[in-house]
Design a protein around this motif. Structure first.
Motif, short mmCIF file in Angstrom:
data_model
loop_
_atom_site.label_atom_id
_atom_site.label_comp_id
_atom_site.label_asym_id
_atom_site.label_seq_id
_atom_site.Cartn_x
_atom_site.Cartn_y
_atom_site.Cartn_z
N PRO A 63 -9.66 13.44 4.09
CA PRO A 63 -10.06 13.84 2.73
C PRO A 63 -9.97 12.72 1.70
O PRO A 63 -10.56 12.84 0.62
CB PRO A 63 -9.05 14.97 2.40
CG PRO A 63 -7.89 14.73 3.31
CD PRO A 63 -8.46 14.16 4.56
N ALA A 64 -9.26 11.65 2.01
CA ALA A 64 -9.09 10.57 1.02
C ALA A 64 -10.08 9.43 1.23
O ALA A 64 -10.03 8.44 0.50
CB ALA A 64 -7.67 10.02 1.09
N TRP A 65 -11.01 9.56 2.20
CA TRP A 65 -11.85 8.42 2.59
C TRP A 65 -13.29 8.60 2.15
O TRP A 65 -13.90 9.64 2.37
CB TRP A 65 -11.80 8.24 4.10
CG TRP A 65 -12.33 6.92 4.58
CD1 TRP A 65 -12.21 5.71 3.98
CD2 TRP A 65 -13.05 6.69 5.80
NE1 TRP A 65 -12.80 4.74 4.73
CE2 TRP A 65 -13.32 5.30 5.86
CE3 TRP A 65 -13.47 7.50 6.85
CZ2 TRP A 65 -14.01 4.72 6.93
CZ3 TRP A 65 -14.14 6.93 7.91
CH2 TRP A 65 -14.41 5.56 7.95
N LYS A 66 -13.84 7.56 1.52
CA LYS A 66 -15.26 7.46 1.22
C LYS A 66 -15.79 6.20 1.90
O LYS A 66 -15.37 5.09 1.58
CB LYS A 66 -15.50 7.37 -0.29
CG LYS A 66 -15.25 8.65 -1.05
CD LYS A 66 -16.34 9.66 -0.76
CE LYS A 66 -16.17 10.92 -1.61
NZ LYS A 66 -17.25 11.90 -1.36
N LEU A 67 -16.72 6.37 2.84
CA LEU A 67 -17.32 5.25 3.56
C LEU A 67 -18.68 4.96 2.96
O LEU A 67 -19.55 5.84 2.90
CB LEU A 67 -17.44 5.57 5.05
CG LEU A 67 -18.15 4.53 5.91
CD1 LEU A 67 -17.41 3.20 5.87
CD2 LEU A 67 -18.28 5.03 7.35
N ALA B 160 -1.28 5.09 5.14
CA ALA B 160 -0.33 4.66 4.12
C ALA B 160 -0.52 5.39 2.80
O ALA B 160 0.45 5.75 2.13
CB ALA B 160 -0.44 3.15 3.91
N ILE B 161 -1.78 5.63 2.39
CA ILE B 161 -2.02 6.26 1.09
C ILE B 161 -1.89 7.78 1.16
O ILE B 161 -1.64 8.43 0.14
CB ILE B 161 -3.39 5.88 0.52
CG1 ILE B 161 -4.52 6.44 1.37
CG2 ILE B 161 -3.51 4.37 0.39
CD1 ILE B 161 -5.91 6.20 0.79
N GLY B 162 -2.07 8.36 2.36
CA GLY B 162 -1.94 9.80 2.50
C GLY B 162 -3.15 10.55 1.96
O GLY B 162 -4.10 9.97 1.43
N GLU B 163 -3.09 11.86 2.05
CA GLU B 163 -4.21 12.70 1.62
C GLU B 163 -4.37 12.72 0.11
O GLU B 163 -5.43 13.09 -0.40
CB GLU B 163 -4.02 14.12 2.15
CG GLU B 163 -4.02 14.20 3.67
CD GLU B 163 -3.91 15.62 4.19
OE1 GLU B 163 -4.62 16.50 3.66
OE2 GLU B 163 -3.12 15.87 5.13
N ILE C 50 0.86 -1.19 0.00
CA ILE C 50 0.00 0.00 0.00
C ILE C 50 0.90 1.23 0.00
O ILE C 50 1.65 1.45 0.94
CB ILE C 50 -0.92 0.01 1.24
CG1 ILE C 50 -1.64 -1.35 1.39
CG2 ILE C 50 -1.92 1.14 1.15
CD1 ILE C 50 -2.57 -1.69 0.27
N PHE C 51 0.83 2.03 -1.03
CA PHE C 51 1.79 3.13 -1.22
C PHE C 51 1.08 4.48 -1.21
O PHE C 51 -0.13 4.57 -1.40
CB PHE C 51 2.55 2.94 -2.54
CG PHE C 51 1.67 2.86 -3.76
CD1 PHE C 51 1.31 3.99 -4.48
CD2 PHE C 51 1.20 1.63 -4.21
CE1 PHE C 51 0.51 3.93 -5.60
CE2 PHE C 51 0.39 1.53 -5.34
CZ PHE C 51 0.04 2.69 -6.03
N PRO C 52 1.83 5.58 -0.98
CA PRO C 52 1.23 6.91 -0.98
C PRO C 52 0.57 7.22 -2.32
O PRO C 52 1.16 7.01 -3.39
CB PRO C 52 2.43 7.84 -0.73
CG PRO C 52 3.42 6.98 -0.01
CD PRO C 52 3.27 5.61 -0.59
N GLY C 53 -0.65 7.73 -2.26
CA GLY C 53 -1.38 8.08 -3.48
C GLY C 53 -2.15 6.94 -4.10
O GLY C 53 -2.79 7.13 -5.14
N ASP D 263 -5.76 0.37 -7.47
CA ASP D 263 -4.42 -0.22 -7.36
C ASP D 263 -4.42 -1.42 -6.43
O ASP D 263 -3.66 -2.38 -6.66
CB ASP D 263 -3.43 0.83 -6.84
CG ASP D 263 -3.31 2.03 -7.75
OD1 ASP D 263 -2.91 1.85 -8.91
OD2 ASP D 263 -3.64 3.14 -7.29
N ARG D 264 -5.24 -1.39 -5.39
CA ARG D 264 -5.28 -2.46 -4.41
C ARG D 264 -6.73 -2.69 -3.98
O ARG D 264 -7.52 -1.74 -3.90
CB ARG D 264 -4.44 -2.12 -3.16
CG ARG D 264 -2.98 -1.80 -3.46
CD ARG D 264 -2.20 -3.04 -3.86
NE ARG D 264 -0.79 -2.74 -4.06
CZ ARG D 264 -0.24 -2.49 -5.24
NH1 ARG D 264 -0.99 -2.47 -6.34
NH2 ARG D 264 1.05 -2.26 -5.32
N ILE D 265 -7.04 -3.95 -3.69
CA ILE D 265 -8.33 -4.32 -3.10
C ILE D 265 -8.04 -5.15 -1.85
O ILE D 265 -7.27 -6.12 -1.92
CB ILE D 265 -9.21 -5.10 -4.08
CG1 ILE D 265 -9.62 -4.22 -5.26
CG2 ILE D 265 -10.45 -5.65 -3.37
CD1 ILE D 265 -10.46 -4.93 -6.31
#
Length: 327
Positions: free
Chosen positions: A155-159, A122-125, A99-102, A220-222
């Motif tokens: 800001p990067a999260w959708k629930l 891990a993914i950051g904003e 799991i990488f930034p972005g 990129d990842r699931i």
């Protein structure tokens, strides 16, 4: 804006107090409040403005080390509905699932939000995490836990409250909220809107993933932490970008076998890899150096596979047979 995790303690910061017996207590600093234990009370005002790593004394004289809690400390002590993913497994997912930034990551289910915290950090904003949770009460807990750790909405999260769209036969309707496979963003009220046409993959119908009316894909990842992750393998082959990775967290060997069998039999993935990790601490005190009597043993199996290019079928893996396996 994500809370800063350095500098002097400020109102609203989370603080972990550790006493001389190693017992830990977590609190949120509030002006004028006090934290009470059987060893006495500690005024929050005595901590505000102090550098991290300070020692404060309760009114009964017991010293406490004050530090900001690590994410590992926070996730095992957070309020929970569903069982949390333990730090040893979350670290394996972040590290070995790369799991990488972005990164654009799809998660199901969110549970109490522990793994969501690790993925978001891990993914950051600049990244994107879309988390599905079928139960509205669990989603509400996850939302509170994630916002408490980051100091507000990330800001990067959708629930998403609803089912992750599952693979289903042509004759049946797609799985998902209202039978559409489409659900709306995020207040945990369980509502959903009808979705657009589904995508056909061979003999399976794959519902799309919708967020705020927009169809999402090219992840990129699931990461799947659910009862029957093999029901989403063919969907993952559509939602993942080539070279992407799917990681499933399952509790039993039978579930690991079922997931691996379905993944290996699906065009678009290479051969899956399965493993587990066990964590054993050590007691180190003077000349007494030995393993701890207690350890974090089996919690779950992690199974991963890589997405291949469109239309590519992985060649069969060649293995040398064991001696005596053939006449």
């Amino acid at each position: 804006m994500i809370n800063a995790r350095r500098g002097p303690f400020q109102p609203g910061d989370q603080v972990q107090l550790t006493d001389d017996k190693g017992r830990r207590h977590r609190l949120v600093l509030t002006v004028g409040q006090a934290f009470h234990t059987h060893r006495g009370s500690i005024a929050h005002d005595d901590l505000i403005g102090q550098p991290e790593g300070s020692v404060v004394r309760a009114s009964g004289g017991t010293p406490y080390i004050a530090l900001r809690p690590l994410l590992a400390d926070y996730t095992v002590s957070m309020a929970r509905g569903a069982t949390v993913v333990y730090p040893k497994d979350a670290a394996q997912i972040v590290g070995l699932a790369d799991i990488f930034p972005g990164a654009r990551v799809l998660e199901a289910g969110a549970g109490s939000g522990a793994l969501s915290c690790w993925l978001l950090r891990a993914i950051g904003e600049a990244g994107c995490l879309v988390s599905f949770e079928r139960r509205a009460d669990f989603a509400a807990i996850a939302k509170r836990n994630v916002e408490a750790y980051f100091g507000g909405p990330h800001p990067a999260w959708k629930l998403i409250v609803g089912e992750l769209p599952a693979d289903c036969g042509q004759a049946g309707g797609p799985a998902g909220a209202n039978g559409s496979g489409a659900v709306t963003d995020a207040e945990p009220d369980g509502t959903a809107d009808p979705g657009p046409a589904t995508v056909t993959n061979g003999t399976m119908t794959i519902p799309p993933i919708l967020v705020d009316g927009s169809e999402l894909g090219d992840f990129d990842r699931i990461v799947l932490d659910m009862l029957s992750p093999w029901e989403h393998v063919r969907g993952a082959a559509i939602w993942l970008a080539p070279g992407g990775l799917i990681c499933s967290y399952v509790a039993t060997q039978l579930s690991s076998r079922e997931w691996s069998k379905n993944c290996a039999g699906t065009a678009g993935f290479d051969e899956p890899t399965s493993w587990e990790s066990m964590l054993r601490g050590w007691h180190v005190e003077g000349l007494a150096v030995r393993p701890d009597h207690r350890m974090v043993g089996h919690t779950g199996f992690l199974v991963t596979a890589r997405r291949l290019a469109a239309g590519v079928l992985a060649p069969p893996r060649r293995r040398r047979p064991a001696k005596g396996a053939q006449g």
